[in-house]
Write a protein that holds these residues in place. Structure first.
Motif, PDB file in Angstrom:
ATOM      1  N   MET A   1       0.854  -1.193   0.000  1.00  0.00           N
ATOM      2  CA  MET A   1       0.000   0.000   0.000  1.00  0.00           C
ATOM      3  C   MET A   1       0.885   1.237   0.000  1.00  0.00           C
ATOM      4  SD  MET A   1      -2.936  -1.224   2.703  1.00  0.00           S
ATOM      5  CE  MET A   1      -1.848  -1.137   4.117  1.00  0.00           C
ATOM      6  N   ASN A   2       0.826   1.998  -1.072  1.00  0.00           N
ATOM      7  CA  ASN A   2       1.632   3.204  -1.210  1.00  0.00           C
ATOM      8  C   ASN A   2       0.738   4.438  -1.239  1.00  0.00           C
ATOM      9  OD1 ASN A   2       3.979   1.610  -1.457  1.00  0.00           O
ATOM     10  ND2 ASN A   2       3.731   1.461  -3.679  1.00  0.00           N
ATOM     11  N   ASN A   3       1.347   5.573  -0.989  1.00  0.00           N
ATOM     12  CA  ASN A   3       0.613   6.849  -1.009  1.00  0.00           C
ATOM     13  C   ASN A   3      -0.675   6.745  -0.190  1.00  0.00           C
ATOM     14  OD1 ASN A   3      -0.004   9.496  -1.658  1.00  0.00           O
ATOM     15  ND2 ASN A   3      -0.948   8.963  -3.627  1.00  0.00           N
ATOM     16  N   LEU A   4      -0.533   6.272   1.022  1.00  0.00           N
ATOM     17  CA  LEU A   4      -1.713   6.064   1.874  1.00  0.00           C
ATOM     18  C   LEU A   4      -2.384   7.377   2.223  1.00  0.00           C
ATOM     19  CD1 LEU A   4      -0.267   3.212   4.026  1.00  0.00           C
ATOM     20  CD2 LEU A   4      -2.455   3.100   2.830  1.00  0.00           C
ATOM     21  N   LYS A   5      -3.694   7.315   2.339  1.00  0.00           N
ATOM     22  CA  LYS A   5      -4.515   8.479   2.641  1.00  0.00           C
ATOM     23  C   LYS A   5      -5.291   8.219   3.928  1.00  0.00           C
ATOM     24  CE  LYS A   5      -5.243   9.173  -2.327  1.00  0.00           C
ATOM     25  NZ  LYS A   5      -6.260   9.312  -3.396  1.00  0.00           N
ATOM     26  N   PRO A   6      -5.695   9.266   4.632  1.00  0.00           N
ATOM     27  CA  PRO A   6      -6.485   9.057   5.852  1.00  0.00           C
ATOM     28  C   PRO A   6      -7.728   8.207   5.604  1.00  0.00           C
ATOM     29  CG  PRO A   6      -5.701  11.303   5.761  1.00  0.00           C
ATOM     30  CD  PRO A   6      -5.328  10.686   4.452  1.00  0.00           C
ATOM     31  N   GLU A   7      -8.306   8.302   4.433  1.00  0.00           N
ATOM     32  CA  GLU A   7      -9.506   7.509   4.138  1.00  0.00           C
ATOM     33  C   GLU A   7      -9.208   6.023   3.948  1.00  0.00           C
ATOM     34  OE1 GLU A   7      -8.513  10.300   2.568  1.00  0.00           O
ATOM     35  OE2 GLU A   7      -8.931  10.194   0.404  1.00  0.00           O
ATOM     36  N   ASP A   8      -7.925   5.648   3.941  1.00  0.00           N
ATOM     37  CA  ASP A   8      -7.558   4.237   3.913  1.00  0.00           C
ATOM     38  C   ASP A   8      -7.589   3.608   5.304  1.00  0.00           C
ATOM     39  OD1 ASP A   8      -5.097   5.096   1.463  1.00  0.00           O
ATOM     40  OD2 ASP A   8      -7.014   4.088   1.097  1.00  0.00           O
ATOM     41  N   THR A   9      -7.791   4.429   6.330  1.00  0.00           N
ATOM     42  CA  THR A   9      -7.865   3.909   7.687  1.00  0.00           C
ATOM     43  C   THR A   9      -9.019   2.922   7.813  1.00  0.00           C
ATOM     44  OG1 THR A   9      -6.888   5.892   8.661  1.00  0.00           O
ATOM     45  CG2 THR A   9      -8.278   4.533  10.094  1.00  0.00           C
ATOM     46  N   ALA A  10      -8.705   1.706   8.255  1.00  0.00           N
ATOM     47  CA  ALA A  10      -9.714   0.652   8.351  1.00  0.00           C
ATOM     48  C   ALA A  10      -9.080  -0.593   8.947  1.00  0.00           C
ATOM     49  CB  ALA A  10     -10.286   0.317   6.966  1.00  0.00           C
ATOM     50  N   ASP A  11      -9.918  -1.547   9.262  1.00  0.00           N
ATOM     51  CA  ASP A  11      -9.444  -2.901   9.540  1.00  0.00           C
ATOM     52  C   ASP A  11      -9.362  -3.638   8.196  1.00  0.00           C
ATOM     53  OD1 ASP A  11     -11.466  -3.037  12.512  1.00  0.00           O
ATOM     54  OD2 ASP A  11      -9.318  -2.636  12.338  1.00  0.00           O
ATOM     55  N   TYR A  12      -8.252  -4.310   7.988  1.00  0.00           N
ATOM     56  CA  TYR A  12      -8.013  -5.014   6.729  1.00  0.00           C
ATOM     57  C   TYR A  12      -8.033  -6.511   6.983  1.00  0.00           C
ATOM     58  CZ  TYR A  12      -6.803  -0.694   4.312  1.00  0.00           C
ATOM     59  OH  TYR A  12      -6.857   0.560   3.730  1.00  0.00           O
ATOM     60  N   PHE A  13      -8.793  -7.203   6.162  1.00  0.00           N
ATOM     61  CA  PHE A  13      -8.976  -8.636   6.320  1.00  0.00           C
ATOM     62  C   PHE A  13      -8.490  -9.361   5.072  1.00  0.00           C
ATOM     63  CE2 PHE A  13     -11.522  -8.520  10.156  1.00  0.00           C
ATOM     64  CZ  PHE A  13     -12.062  -7.243  10.131  1.00  0.00           C
ATOM     65  N   CYS A  14      -7.751 -10.423   5.291  1.00  0.00           N
ATOM     66  CA  CYS A  14      -7.392 -11.331   4.211  1.00  0.00           C
ATOM     67  C   CYS A  14      -8.514 -12.354   4.095  1.00  0.00           C
ATOM     68  CB  CYS A  14      -6.073 -12.015   4.535  1.00  0.00           C
ATOM     69  SG  CYS A  14      -5.580 -13.287   3.366  1.00  0.00           S
ATOM     70  N   GLU A  15      -8.992 -12.586   2.892  1.00  0.00           N
ATOM     71  CA  GLU A  15     -10.134 -13.481   2.720  1.00  0.00           C
ATOM     72  C   GLU A  15      -9.903 -14.384   1.514  1.00  0.00           C
ATOM     73  OE1 GLU A  15     -13.932 -11.717   3.251  1.00  0.00           O
ATOM     74  OE2 GLU A  15     -13.233 -10.445   4.896  1.00  0.00           O
ATOM     75  N   SER A  16     -10.608 -15.472   1.479  1.00  0.00           N
ATOM     76  CA  SER A  16     -10.413 -16.445   0.417  1.00  0.00           C
ATOM     77  C   SER A  16     -11.726 -17.048  -0.039  1.00  0.00           C
ATOM     78  CB  SER A  16      -9.489 -17.570   0.905  1.00  0.00           C
ATOM     79  OG  SER A  16      -9.269 -18.513  -0.122  1.00  0.00           O
ATOM     80  N   GLY A  17     -11.779 -17.424  -1.301  1.00  0.00           N
ATOM     81  CA  GLY A  17     -12.942 -18.078  -1.858  1.00  0.00           C
ATOM     82  C   GLY A  17     -12.539 -18.810  -3.122  1.00  0.00           C
ATOM     83  N   PRO A  18     -13.470 -19.516  -3.736  1.00  0.00           N
ATOM     84  CA  PRO A  18     -13.135 -20.255  -4.960  1.00  0.00           C
ATOM     85  C   PRO A  18     -12.493 -19.347  -6.001  1.00  0.00           C
ATOM     86  CG  PRO A  18     -15.299 -20.868  -4.171  1.00  0.00           C
ATOM     87  CD  PRO A  18     -14.854 -19.710  -3.322  1.00  0.00           C
ATOM     88  N   ARG A  19     -11.548 -19.884  -6.748  1.00  0.00           N
ATOM     89  CA  ARG A  19     -10.852 -19.088  -7.745  1.00  0.00           C
ATOM     90  C   ARG A  19     -11.839 -18.544  -8.769  1.00  0.00           C
ATOM     91  NH1 ARG A  19      -9.809 -21.611 -12.621  1.00  0.00           N
ATOM     92  NH2 ARG A  19     -10.341 -23.821 -12.737  1.00  0.00           N
ATOM     93  N   VAL A  20     -11.465 -17.438  -9.348  1.00  0.00           N
ATOM     94  CA  VAL A  20     -12.368 -16.787 -10.295  1.00  0.00           C
ATOM     95  C   VAL A  20     -12.052 -17.238 -11.712  1.00  0.00           C
ATOM     96  CG1 VAL A  20     -12.574 -14.795  -8.783  1.00  0.00           C
ATOM     97  CG2 VAL A  20     -10.850 -14.770 -10.606  1.00  0.00           C
ATOM     98  N   THR A  21     -12.917 -16.886 -12.621  1.00  0.00           N
ATOM     99  CA  THR A  21     -12.689 -17.105 -14.045  1.00  0.00           C
ATOM    100  C   THR A  21     -12.729 -15.751 -14.738  1.00  0.00           C
ATOM    101  OG1 THR A  21     -15.020 -17.302 -14.662  1.00  0.00           O
ATOM    102  CG2 THR A  21     -13.934 -19.288 -13.823  1.00  0.00           C
ATOM    103  N   ALA A  22     -12.514 -15.762 -16.014  1.00  0.00           N
ATOM    104  CA  ALA A  22     -12.555 -14.513 -16.771  1.00  0.00           C
ATOM    105  C   ALA A  22     -13.962 -13.913 -16.767  1.00  0.00           C
ATOM    106  CB  ALA A  22     -12.091 -14.747 -18.203  1.00  0.00           C
TER     107      ALA A  22
END
Length: 129
Positions: free
Chosen positions: A82-103
């Protein structure tokens, strides 16, 4: 399935952070990994997703060109630079997973992050002005 995030913290506006997510109990062949954030009083926002060993990468418009998702598949670890962070980027960040996507449904986790089926405990990012 277990997803463990790290790397959050406090940073000044314009600064950078790198979040890490180490996954176990799944394979990157079959699953997409993404990042979802939630700021106080706001809805969950899908901001980045990685699937098919980097063949399908998507970003929310709010972070495009500032954030980069990548993976070390051998370590089952996904990163969010995460570069050039802004105050509006303040949050809890979660890593999440699900079935792989397709095109055909590549942006599904960006438009509807509740489609993810697994998630970590979250890491807090605070950007001061």
């Amino acid at each position: 399935v277990q997803l463990v995030e790290s790397g959050g913290g406090l940073v000044q506006a314009g600064g950078s952070l790198r979040l890490s997510c180490t996954a176990s109990g799944l394979t990157f062949d079959d699953y997409a990994i993404g990042w979802v954030r939630q700021a106080p009083g706001k809805e969950r926002e899908g901001i980045a997703s990685y699937s098919n060993h980097g063949g399908n990468i998507y970003y929310a418009e709010s972070v495009e060109a500032r954030f980069t998702i990548s993976s070390d598949d051998g370590k089952y670890t996904v990163y969010l630079q995460m570069n050039n962070l802004k105050p509006e980027d303040t949050a809890d960040y979660f890593c999440e997973s699900g079935p792989r996507v397709t095109a055909y449904n590549g942006r599904i986790y960006i438009s509807n992050p509740d489609q993810f089926t697994y998630w970590g405990q979250g890491t807090q990012v605070t950007v001061s002005s």
